[in-house]
Each structure stands twice: as structure tokens, then as C-alpha cells.
Design an enzyme around this catalytic site. Sequence first.
Site, short mmCIF file in Angstrom:
data_model
loop_
_atom_site.label_atom_id
_atom_site.label_comp_id
_atom_site.label_asym_id
_atom_site.label_seq_id
_atom_site.Cartn_x
_atom_site.Cartn_y
_atom_site.Cartn_z
N ARG A 99 -2.24 -6.17 -8.46
CA ARG A 99 -1.16 -7.14 -8.23
C ARG A 99 -1.19 -8.30 -9.21
O ARG A 99 -0.18 -8.93 -9.47
CB ARG A 99 -1.27 -7.74 -6.81
N SER A 127 -2.75 -7.62 3.08
CA SER A 127 -2.99 -7.50 4.52
C SER A 127 -3.32 -8.87 5.12
O SER A 127 -2.91 -9.19 6.24
CB SER A 127 -4.15 -6.54 4.79
N HIS A 146 0.84 -1.21 0.00
CA HIS A 146 0.00 0.00 0.00
C HIS A 146 0.88 1.26 0.00
O HIS A 146 0.61 2.21 -0.72
CB HIS A 146 -0.88 0.06 1.26
N LYS A 157 -17.61 -6.55 6.78
CA LYS A 157 -16.36 -7.28 7.01
C LYS A 157 -16.04 -7.23 8.50
O LYS A 157 -16.45 -6.30 9.19
CB LYS A 157 -15.21 -6.62 6.25
P1 ADP Z 1 -9.80 -3.63 -0.45
O1 ADP Z 1 -10.55 -4.33 0.64
O2 ADP Z 1 -10.50 -2.40 -0.97
O3 ADP Z 1 -9.27 -4.51 -1.56
P2 ADP Z 1 -7.08 -3.43 0.47
O4 ADP Z 1 -6.58 -2.69 1.66
O5 ADP Z 1 -6.90 -4.91 0.44
O6 ADP Z 1 -8.58 -2.99 0.32
O7 ADP Z 1 -6.43 -2.82 -0.84
C1 ADP Z 1 -6.58 -1.48 -1.21
C2 ADP Z 1 -6.00 -1.29 -2.60
O8 ADP Z 1 -4.59 -1.51 -2.53
C3 ADP Z 1 -6.52 -2.26 -3.67
O9 ADP Z 1 -6.59 -1.55 -4.89
C4 ADP Z 1 -5.45 -3.32 -3.73
O10 ADP Z 1 -5.42 -3.96 -5.00
C5 ADP Z 1 -4.21 -2.48 -3.50
N1 ADP Z 1 -3.10 -3.27 -2.96
C6 ADP Z 1 -3.09 -4.05 -1.86
N2 ADP Z 1 -1.89 -4.64 -1.69
C7 ADP Z 1 -1.11 -4.22 -2.72
C8 ADP Z 1 0.24 -4.50 -3.14
N3 ADP Z 1 1.01 -5.35 -2.46
N4 ADP Z 1 0.70 -3.89 -4.25
C9 ADP Z 1 -0.12 -3.06 -4.96
N5 ADP Z 1 -1.39 -2.76 -4.62
C10 ADP Z 1 -1.88 -3.34 -3.52
#
Ligand code: ADP
Length: 172
Positions: A101, A139, A28, A52
Site C-alpha cells: 500500500r 484491518s 485483501h 499478537k
Molecule cells: P500482516 O499481519 O501479515 O501484515 P494483514 O492481514 O495486515 O497481515 O495483511 C496481509 C497482506 O495484505 C499484507 O501483504 C498487506 O500489505 C496486504 N494488505 C492489507 N491491506 C491491503 C490493502 N488495502 N491493499 C493491498 N494490500 C493490502
Amino acid sequence: MTPPSARADGERRIAVYPGSFDPVTFGHLDIIRRAAKQFDTLIVAVLNNLTKSPLFSVEERTGLLREVTKDLPNVEIDSFRDLLVRYMRSRNAQVSVRGIRSVTDFEYELQMASTNRQLDEGIETIFMMTNPKYSYLSSSIVKEIAKFDGAVSDLVPPAVEAALRRKFAAKR
Ligand code: ADP
């Protein structure tokens, strides 16, 4: 390079990076740093999703995000529990930023972006490709490792690592 604020029409470019951030990872943070260079203001917005069951509360998640982005002056941390497009309108933001990703991410993100476009044509979604170093990082993976007391120092900033340790110690 011309700074984004030097647009001829004087409009400030405001983007929102929405997500769960439960908790924020180096993946992130990489997107946040890169996106912050492209806009006058980047609002990282934690979705307060009541369906969630997150590990960290919204307050804990925004607190950690604030801590790990404190060196980025044009990054603001907020939370919302509305439709993304409505929240973006309320913040005067034109662009939503999402990270990709994998092909799986792409399919889901395409559906979300198309839905948001359907709801509000004035909102644009832009995608940033993951830094290959973090393409496997989520996460959920971090929580899984931390739950079993594994090392997460390569995956999250120290403040997040400490918060994970405290959280799981309290649960044991
Ligand atoms: P959500 O529940 O909205 O998917 P996340 O916190 O999992 O929330 O992810 C928020 C955003 O960050 C999403 O667009 C996700 O694809 C992106 N993201 C999460 N991890 C990575 C990573 N390792 N590299 C690039 N983008 C990421």
C-alpha cells in the site's frame, strides 16, 4: 490469455497469500481476486501468531474468508503456525503473494521477502500494488471505526460488517 495451468511442464502453480486477516477487508479481497487469476490455486493462509492478540479467533477469520471467497473456485482457505517457507513447502507452493500500500509496507515487505529467501531460495515472493481505492485501508482502521459503531460498509463485505457488529456488541 493462456490459462496458468497450460504450462508446458504441466506443473500446477500454487501460491500462498499469508496474513493476519483480522478481519478480511475489501483491500485483501481485491488482492485475492487479482492473484487468483494468476495461479491454478491460491491458498489464503491465516497466520496463527501467538504473540499478537487478535480481535477474531483463527476459526472466525478463516470462516469469514471462506464466506467472502465462496464465488472463487480456485481459492482455498487455510491457517498455519509454522515458518511461512516451511508451510509453503508442505503445501507444494512456489510463490508467496503480498500486497503493497505504501513505502512503509514496502520496507517491511522487502525485509520479510529477503528473510524468506535466505531461509529457502526456492520460494519466490511477488508483490501486488494496492487498488488505489483501498490504499488507506487496513484491518486496524476497520476495527477502530467499528469499535465506535461507525459505518464500515464501504470497507468490508457484509458478512464481516455483521461479525464486527456482533463482536463489539458483545464487548460493550
Ligand atoms: P500482516 O499481519 O501479515 O501484515 P494483514 O492481514 O495486515 O497481515 O495483511 C496481509 C497482506 O495484505 C499484507 O501483504 C498487506 O500489505 C496486504 N494488505 C492489507 N491491506 C491491503 C490493502 N488495502 N491493499 C493491498 N494490500 C493490502
